[in-house]
Motif scaffolding. Structure first.
Motif, PDB file in Angstrom:
ATOM      1  N   ARG A 137      61.081  35.330  49.030  1.00 49.38           N
ATOM      2  CA  ARG A 137      59.831  35.692  49.554  1.00 49.38           C
ATOM      3  C   ARG A 137      58.928  35.760  48.418  1.00 49.38           C
ATOM      4  NH1 ARG A 137      60.758  41.306  52.904  1.00 49.38           N
ATOM      5  NH2 ARG A 137      58.743  41.448  52.838  1.00 49.38           N
ATOM      6  N   ARG A 138      57.588  35.590  48.806  1.00 52.05           N
ATOM      7  CA  ARG A 138      56.437  35.464  47.689  1.00 52.05           C
ATOM      8  C   ARG A 138      55.440  36.768  47.945  1.00 52.05           C
ATOM      9  NH1 ARG A 138      55.716  30.781  44.585  1.00 52.05           N
ATOM     10  NH2 ARG A 138      57.539  29.778  44.275  1.00 52.05           N
ATOM     11  N   ALA A 139      54.863  37.259  46.959  1.00 59.62           N
ATOM     12  CA  ALA A 139      53.955  38.088  47.175  1.00 59.62           C
ATOM     13  C   ALA A 139      52.788  37.603  46.277  1.00 59.62           C
ATOM     14  CB  ALA A 139      54.171  39.472  46.751  1.00 59.62           C
ATOM     15  N   PHE A 140      51.386  38.137  46.358  1.00 56.98           N
ATOM     16  CA  PHE A 140      50.347  37.725  45.563  1.00 56.98           C
ATOM     17  C   PHE A 140      49.771  39.053  45.021  1.00 56.98           C
ATOM     18  CE2 PHE A 140      46.243  36.132  44.636  1.00 56.98           C
ATOM     19  CZ  PHE A 140      46.260  34.844  43.980  1.00 56.98           C
ATOM     20  N   MET A 141      49.625  38.785  43.627  1.00 56.81           N
ATOM     21  CA  MET A 141      49.034  40.218  42.910  1.00 56.81           C
ATOM     22  C   MET A 141      47.632  39.982  42.306  1.00 56.81           C
ATOM     23  SD  MET A 141      50.657  42.373  39.700  1.00 56.81           S
ATOM     24  CE  MET A 141      50.395  41.039  38.535  1.00 56.81           C
ATOM     25  N   ILE A 142      46.580  40.994  42.723  1.00 53.53           N
ATOM     26  CA  ILE A 142      45.297  40.876  42.053  1.00 53.53           C
ATOM     27  C   ILE A 142      45.384  42.321  41.300  1.00 53.53           C
ATOM     28  CG2 ILE A 142      43.009  40.977  42.667  1.00 53.53           C
ATOM     29  CD1 ILE A 142      43.577  40.094  45.543  1.00 53.53           C
ATOM     30  N   ASP A 143      45.461  41.937  39.876  1.00 54.27           N
ATOM     31  CA  ASP A 143      45.146  42.933  39.003  1.00 54.27           C
ATOM     32  C   ASP A 143      43.846  43.003  38.094  1.00 54.27           C
ATOM     33  OD1 ASP A 143      45.665  44.444  36.716  1.00 54.27           O
ATOM     34  OD2 ASP A 143      47.647  43.492  36.210  1.00 54.27           O
ATOM     35  N   ALA A 144      43.056  44.007  38.397  1.00 50.47           N
ATOM     36  CA  ALA A 144      41.721  43.978  37.850  1.00 50.47           C
ATOM     37  C   ALA A 144      41.671  45.228  36.995  1.00 50.47           C
ATOM     38  CB  ALA A 144      40.533  43.992  38.899  1.00 50.47           C
ATOM     39  N   ASP A 145      41.483  45.304  35.486  1.00 48.06           N
ATOM     40  CA  ASP A 145      40.990  46.281  34.854  1.00 48.06           C
ATOM     41  C   ASP A 145      39.404  46.310  34.474  1.00 48.06           C
ATOM     42  OD1 ASP A 145      41.215  48.275  32.835  1.00 48.06           O
ATOM     43  OD2 ASP A 145      42.228  47.176  31.663  1.00 48.06           O
ATOM     44  N   PHE A 146      39.060  47.191  35.067  1.00 49.43           N
ATOM     45  CA  PHE A 146      37.362  47.201  34.792  1.00 49.43           C
ATOM     46  C   PHE A 146      37.298  48.294  33.553  1.00 49.43           C
ATOM     47  CE2 PHE A 146      37.776  46.057  39.086  1.00 49.43           C
ATOM     48  CZ  PHE A 146      36.901  45.157  39.265  1.00 49.43           C
ATOM     49  N   TYR A 147      36.475  48.117  32.661  1.00 51.32           N
ATOM     50  CA  TYR A 147      36.437  48.951  31.495  1.00 51.32           C
ATOM     51  C   TYR A 147      35.058  48.863  30.787  1.00 51.32           C
ATOM     52  CZ  TYR A 147      37.262  44.503  28.658  1.00 51.32           C
ATOM     53  OH  TYR A 147      37.125  43.396  28.262  1.00 51.32           O
ATOM     54  N   ASN A 148      34.603  50.112  29.941  1.00 53.46           N
ATOM     55  CA  ASN A 148      33.639  49.910  29.230  1.00 53.46           C
ATOM     56  C   ASN A 148      34.297  50.230  27.712  1.00 53.46           C
ATOM     57  OD1 ASN A 148      32.033  51.721  31.608  1.00 53.46           O
ATOM     58  ND2 ASN A 148      31.152  49.947  30.853  1.00 53.46           N
ATOM     59  N   SER A 175      29.977  46.832  33.370  1.00 53.27           N
ATOM     60  CA  SER A 175      31.075  46.903  32.944  1.00 53.27           C
ATOM     61  C   SER A 175      31.828  45.707  32.556  1.00 53.27           C
ATOM     62  CB  SER A 175      32.073  47.755  33.707  1.00 53.27           C
ATOM     63  OG  SER A 175      32.398  46.884  34.867  1.00 53.27           O
ATOM     64  N   MET A 176      32.883  45.457  31.714  1.00 49.77           N
ATOM     65  CA  MET A 176      33.593  44.383  31.625  1.00 49.77           C
ATOM     66  C   MET A 176      34.998  44.363  32.533  1.00 49.77           C
ATOM     67  SD  MET A 176      32.325  42.798  29.212  1.00 49.77           S
ATOM     68  CE  MET A 176      33.590  41.506  28.381  1.00 49.77           C
ATOM     69  N   VAL A 177      35.674  43.262  33.070  1.00 53.87           N
ATOM     70  CA  VAL A 177      36.632  43.380  33.884  1.00 53.87           C
ATOM     71  C   VAL A 177      37.649  42.386  33.258  1.00 53.87           C
ATOM     72  CG1 VAL A 177      35.687  41.758  35.596  1.00 53.87           C
ATOM     73  CG2 VAL A 177      37.746  43.300  36.252  1.00 53.87           C
ATOM     74  N   PHE A 178      38.817  42.745  32.891  1.00 50.62           N
ATOM     75  CA  PHE A 178      39.990  41.682  32.844  1.00 50.62           C
ATOM     76  C   PHE A 178      40.861  41.595  34.235  1.00 50.62           C
ATOM     77  CE2 PHE A 178      44.384  41.210  30.761  1.00 50.62           C
ATOM     78  CZ  PHE A 178      44.283  39.805  30.769  1.00 50.62           C
ATOM     79  N   LEU A 179      40.575  40.353  34.719  1.00 48.11           N
ATOM     80  CA  LEU A 179      41.121  40.092  36.032  1.00 48.11           C
ATOM     81  C   LEU A 179      42.215  39.000  35.883  1.00 48.11           C
ATOM     82  CD1 LEU A 179      40.571  39.971  39.096  1.00 48.11           C
ATOM     83  CD2 LEU A 179      38.868  38.148  38.748  1.00 48.11           C
ATOM     84  N   GLN A 180      43.465  39.409  36.461  1.00 46.80           N
ATOM     85  CA  GLN A 180      44.661  38.480  36.627  1.00 46.80           C
ATOM     86  C   GLN A 180      44.889  38.392  38.078  1.00 46.80           C
ATOM     87  OE1 GLN A 180      47.440  39.140  33.161  1.00 46.80           O
ATOM     88  NE2 GLN A 180      46.624  41.357  33.754  1.00 46.80           N
ATOM     89  N   SER A 181      45.248  37.299  38.227  1.00 40.83           N
ATOM     90  CA  SER A 181      45.949  36.760  39.704  1.00 40.83           C
ATOM     91  C   SER A 181      47.252  36.180  39.518  1.00 40.83           C
ATOM     92  CB  SER A 181      45.042  36.243  40.537  1.00 40.83           C
ATOM     93  OG  SER A 181      44.583  34.894  40.186  1.00 40.83           O
ATOM     94  N   SER A 182      48.373  36.332  40.242  1.00 41.37           N
ATOM     95  CA  SER A 182      49.549  35.653  40.317  1.00 41.37           C
ATOM     96  C   SER A 182      50.379  35.756  41.203  1.00 41.37           C
ATOM     97  CB  SER A 182      50.371  36.205  38.777  1.00 41.37           C
ATOM     98  OG  SER A 182      50.506  37.611  38.991  1.00 41.37           O
ATOM     99  N   LEU A 183      51.233  34.548  41.255  1.00 41.36           N
ATOM    100  CA  LEU A 183      52.067  34.577  42.497  1.00 41.36           C
ATOM    101  C   LEU A 183      53.445  35.214  42.076  1.00 41.36           C
ATOM    102  CD1 LEU A 183      52.242  33.302  45.210  1.00 41.36           C
ATOM    103  CD2 LEU A 183      53.229  31.302  44.296  1.00 41.36           C
ATOM    104  N   LEU A 184      53.954  35.935  42.870  1.00 42.23           N
ATOM    105  CA  LEU A 184      55.203  36.901  42.560  1.00 42.23           C
ATOM    106  C   LEU A 184      56.430  36.171  43.184  1.00 42.23           C
ATOM    107  CD1 LEU A 184      54.049  40.450  42.194  1.00 42.23           C
ATOM    108  CD2 LEU A 184      53.808  38.682  40.410  1.00 42.23           C
ATOM    109  N   ARG A 185      57.628  36.419  42.764  1.00 44.37           N
ATOM    110  CA  ARG A 185      58.763  35.806  43.678  1.00 44.37           C
ATOM    111  C   ARG A 185      59.724  37.167  43.703  1.00 44.37           C
ATOM    112  NH1 ARG A 185      60.940  30.984  44.688  1.00 44.37           N
ATOM    113  NH2 ARG A 185      59.535  29.937  43.124  1.00 44.37           N
ATOM    114  N   SER A 186      59.975  37.134  44.980  1.00 46.98           N
ATOM    115  CA  SER A 186      61.053  38.577  45.075  1.00 46.98           C
ATOM    116  C   SER A 186      62.413  38.149  44.389  1.00 46.98           C
ATOM    117  CB  SER A 186      61.747  38.805  46.795  1.00 46.98           C
ATOM    118  OG  SER A 186      62.204  37.500  47.056  1.00 46.98           O
TER     119      SER A 186
END
Length: 270
Positions: free
Chosen positions: A214-225, A198-209
């Motif tokens: 406060r901070r949060a960390f996002m892992i956003d992965a879109d797997f696709y054909n 498959s393919m994957v569009f992978l994003q990671s980012s630092l979020l702020r409240s």
């Protein structure tokens, strides 16, 4: 490229904020109000109520010029997207002439998600002839917050693996340096990877409240054909389930690969 496999687990403190499965196809030209009404009734029988209808305006891409033949070409088209949601707001089916999507905002496991997606596809196929699917995707968006896990004093490099941290990783910009998150105004990383299946569009980012404390960390992965999909994929449950299971396995492996044992244990696998 492959992702190392891990034993699948369910986390007591589930970090998933959203899971979306979408299939895109050639535009349906025969979708009319009669068919839409019948489909709304079918989804109502499945426990979904019509949430909203959204009109989307689609224009020509930038740089595209249409030669004039005397008549003014139609530059935009209004597409309708129907949304059907469950009363608790957890599940939503979205359908248009171009795509079908299932969204879950409180994910409990694949054993519940997969049958709902297959059922949504079967419902639509019962009213529309859909050939030549263009893209099949499964997207997992995880948001890690440290404080609820008792990790408020931990740095991100203690919880997230370096390949997702970019310049926030220790030694990234200078030997012996561990960047402070207070020095990071914003961070977003994006990559498109070709995996073995498959393919994957992978994003990671630092979020702020919203209050900024406060901070949060996002892992956003879109797997696709988006190539090699069977023409009858949406009419063949076995083929569709096989492809979705492959995307799902990749998603679980990537998340586990992207977090440290410290975070894994704090999420309480079971």
């Amino acid at each position: 490229m492959r992702i190392e496999a891990f034993q699948r687990v369910v986390y007591e403190h589930n970090p998933l904020a959203e899971v979306v499965c979408q299939v895109a196809f050639e535009r349906l030209e025969s979708l009319d109000e009669r068919v839409s009404a019948a489909m709304r009734a079918a989804f109502a029988d499945l426990g979904y109520s019509e949430a909203e209808q959204v009109g989307v305006t689609v224009g020509l891409p930038p740089g595209i010029v249409v030669a004039s033949s005397g008549a003014q070409p139609q530059m935009t088209q209004h597409l309708r997207v129907d949304h059907f949601g469950t009363p608790d707001g957890v599940w939503k089916v979205s359908f248009s002439a171009d795509f079908l999507a299932l969204t879950c905002l409180k994910y409990s496991g694949w054993k519940e998600f997969l049958p709902r997606m297959l059922c949504a596809v079967q419902t639509v196929v019962g009213f529309c002839v859909i050939d030549s699917p263009k893209r099949l995707g499964l997207r997992y968006r995880d948001v890690v917050e440290r404080e609820p896990l008792g990790l408020g004093g931990s740095s991100w490099h203690e919880l997230i693996e370096p390949f997702l941290l970019g310049p926030m990783a220790p030694n990234a910009l200078a030997s012996g340096q561990i960047p402070s998150e207070d020095e990071v105004e914003s961070f977003v990383s994006q990559s498109v990877l070709k995996l073995d299946n498959s393919m994957v569009f992978l994003q990671s980012s630092l979020l702020r409240s919203l209050e900024g404390s406060r901070r949060a960390f996002m892992i956003d992965a879109d797997f696709y054909n988006d190539s090699g999909l069977e023409a009858d994929l949406l009419g063949n449950d076995a083929s569709l389930e096989l492809r979705l299971n492959t995307l799902h396995e990749n998603a679980g492996a990537l998340f586990r690969r992207g977090i440290t044992d410290t975070l894994h244990n704090a999420l309480r696998p079971r």
